[in-house]
Design a protein around this motif. Structure first.
Motif, PDB file in Angstrom:
ATOM      1  N   GLY A 268      38.427  47.478  36.759  1.00 20.57           N
ATOM      2  CA  GLY A 268      39.008  47.430  38.092  1.00 20.57           C
ATOM      3  C   GLY A 268      38.493  46.295  38.934  1.00 20.57           C
ATOM      4  O   GLY A 268      38.432  46.398  40.162  1.00 20.57           O
ATOM      5  N   GLU A 269      38.110  45.179  38.292  1.00 22.27           N
ATOM      6  CA  GLU A 269      37.606  44.012  39.007  1.00 22.27           C
ATOM      7  C   GLU A 269      38.518  42.814  38.705  1.00 22.27           C
ATOM      8  O   GLU A 269      38.216  41.994  37.845  1.00 22.27           O
ATOM      9  N   PRO A 270      39.645  42.706  39.425  1.00 23.81           N
ATOM     10  CA  PRO A 270      40.627  41.671  39.083  1.00 23.81           C
ATOM     11  C   PRO A 270      40.148  40.244  39.317  1.00 23.81           C
ATOM     12  O   PRO A 270      40.514  39.354  38.566  1.00 23.81           O
ATOM     13  N   GLU A 271      39.344  40.017  40.364  1.00 25.45           N
ATOM     14  CA  GLU A 271      38.923  38.646  40.657  1.00 25.45           C
ATOM     15  C   GLU A 271      38.053  38.072  39.543  1.00 25.45           C
ATOM     16  O   GLU A 271      38.325  36.966  39.049  1.00 25.45           O
ATOM     17  N   PRO A 272      36.974  38.753  39.111  1.00 26.35           N
ATOM     18  CA  PRO A 272      36.211  38.243  37.966  1.00 26.35           C
ATOM     19  C   PRO A 272      37.052  38.151  36.694  1.00 26.35           C
ATOM     20  O   PRO A 272      36.840  37.261  35.872  1.00 26.35           O
ATOM     21  N   ALA A 273      37.996  39.078  36.544  1.00 24.05           N
ATOM     22  CA  ALA A 273      38.851  39.048  35.348  1.00 24.05           C
ATOM     23  C   ALA A 273      39.699  37.780  35.319  1.00 24.05           C
ATOM     24  O   ALA A 273      39.805  37.108  34.289  1.00 24.05           O
ATOM     25  N   LEU A 274      40.317  37.425  36.454  1.00 22.20           N
ATOM     26  CA  LEU A 274      41.137  36.218  36.520  1.00 22.20           C
ATOM     27  C   LEU A 274      40.284  34.971  36.313  1.00 22.20           C
ATOM     28  O   LEU A 274      40.703  34.010  35.643  1.00 22.20           O
ATOM     29  N   ALA A 275      39.073  34.963  36.889  1.00 24.50           N
ATOM     30  CA  ALA A 275      38.171  33.816  36.709  1.00 24.50           C
ATOM     31  C   ALA A 275      37.783  33.669  35.245  1.00 24.50           C
ATOM     32  O   ALA A 275      37.695  32.540  34.727  1.00 24.50           O
ATOM     33  N   ALA A 276      37.575  34.788  34.560  1.00 20.80           N
ATOM     34  CA  ALA A 276      37.216  34.736  33.138  1.00 20.80           C
ATOM     35  C   ALA A 276      38.382  34.243  32.291  1.00 20.80           C
ATOM     36  O   ALA A 276      38.179  33.521  31.299  1.00 20.80           O
ATOM     37  N   VAL A 277      39.610  34.610  32.649  1.00 22.76           N
ATOM     38  CA  VAL A 277      40.784  34.101  31.932  1.00 22.76           C
ATOM     39  C   VAL A 277      40.890  32.586  32.112  1.00 22.76           C
ATOM     40  O   VAL A 277      41.151  31.848  31.151  1.00 22.76           O
ATOM     41  N   ASP A 278      40.707  32.120  33.332  1.00 18.63           N
ATOM     42  CA  ASP A 278      40.751  30.677  33.600  1.00 18.63           C
ATOM     43  C   ASP A 278      39.713  29.946  32.750  1.00 18.63           C
ATOM     44  O   ASP A 278      39.987  28.877  32.191  1.00 18.63           O
TER      45      ASP A 278
END
Length: 300
Positions: free
Chosen positions: A108-118
């Motif tokens: 449930g942590e979308p911001e770190p998840a998106l940063a990790a995808v980048d």
């Protein structure tokens, strides 16, 4: 002091005694013991052994994957990041880079998840699983507003912030254009249809807001925008209904008749209702406890 009748700048030194408090000798051993205990307590954390200190790359990955599969997502992230830090150039580290964003997403942590995808995309521009990274980014944005409260009190999607949904649409669109044969593209397409319908319904609810306040010009403009931007959306009959009633109220009968003709071609039953003066409203879908509450007399 005067020398030959002249005051000299020299003055006798004044001696000031500094009072120094001296602790009794019996107190010193006790303070020494307290100091030693404090130092031991402060350093115990650093002396504690790291249980993962001797783990190999494969063991770190195995433990991280096990934590991920069991739903312990924060532990999985910790192990994946340790793996990358200790063994940054191995195949396990590369696999960890694509699994870390999923662990963050499930936590449930979308911001770190998106940063990790980048980060994964930047480090692995030719990775064979790049299509999964594109899909995962879309999935994170698609579910970005979801959480515990949304499961208990589900909101109408049209009432949520539309920004993440628009981002998700662009992510899924990039996936389909870049990897049309990807197995993830098959799931991305119906999600894009859902997003289009949700965005269109959101715009149309604004048009209905204008209708309720008899702002007919604004309502007509918003309905025309929906029809032009989302021509295949499910709310197309409702948009034509808003446009028809707005034209009638503005005295533009020719435009109203033309709008009704379009509605008849697409949904004859809806056209009959609109011709009879009925407005086709956008339906609000709610679930969870809302349905139980809405049955109570005082809730309405």
């Amino acid at each position: 002091m005067f020398v030959n009748g002249v005051e000299s700048g020299f003055h006798p030194r004044t001696t000031v005694r500094n009072e120094v408090s001296v602790l009794p000798a019996s107190t010193l051993p006790r303070l020494f013991v307290i100091l030693i205990v404090a130092l031991l307590l402060a350093g115990c954390e650093s002396w504690r052994a790291d249980p993962t200190a001797g783990w190999s790359a494969s063991q770190l990955y195995s433990e991280a994957k096990s934590a991920l599969d069991s739903g312990n997502y924060s532990q999985a992230v910790e192990y994946y990041e340790l793996l990358e830090a200790r063994y940054p150039f191995g195949r396990f580290a590369q696999q960890a880079q694509i699994e870390i964003p999923y662990a963050y997403y499930k936590a449930g942590e979308p911001e770190p998840a998106l940063a990790a995808v980048d980060r994964f995309e930047q480090l692995n521009p030719r990775h064979p699983n790049l299509d999964y990274a594109y899909y995962l980014r879309g999935l994170i944005n698609f579910n970005r507003d979801q959480g515990f409260l949304s499961n208990v009190f589900p909101m109408d999607p049209t009432e949520m912030d539309q920004g993440p949904l628009m981002d998700a649409y662009e992510d899924f669109d990039r996936l389909i254009r870049t990897f049309p044969d990807s197995p993830y593209s098959a799931d991305a397409h119906p999600r894009m249809v859902f997003i289009i319908n949700t965005l269109a319904a959101n715009e149309l609810r604004i048009a209905e807001f204008y209708m309720e306040r008899t702002a007919w010009v604004a309502a007509a403009e918003r309905a025309r925008h929906v029809l032009a931007t989302y021509p295949n959306a499910d709310v197309m009959p409702q948009a034509l209904s808003v446009l028809y009633h707005s034209y009638r109220e503005l005295g533009l009968d020719d435009h109203a008749d033309a709008t009704l003709s379009v509605l008849e071609l697409n949904d004859a039953e809806a056209a009959v209702a609109v011709r009879g003066g009925e407005h086709l409203s956008v339906e609000v879908e709610r679930g969870g406890l809302w349905r139980a509450f809405e049955r109570l007399p005082f809730f309405n």
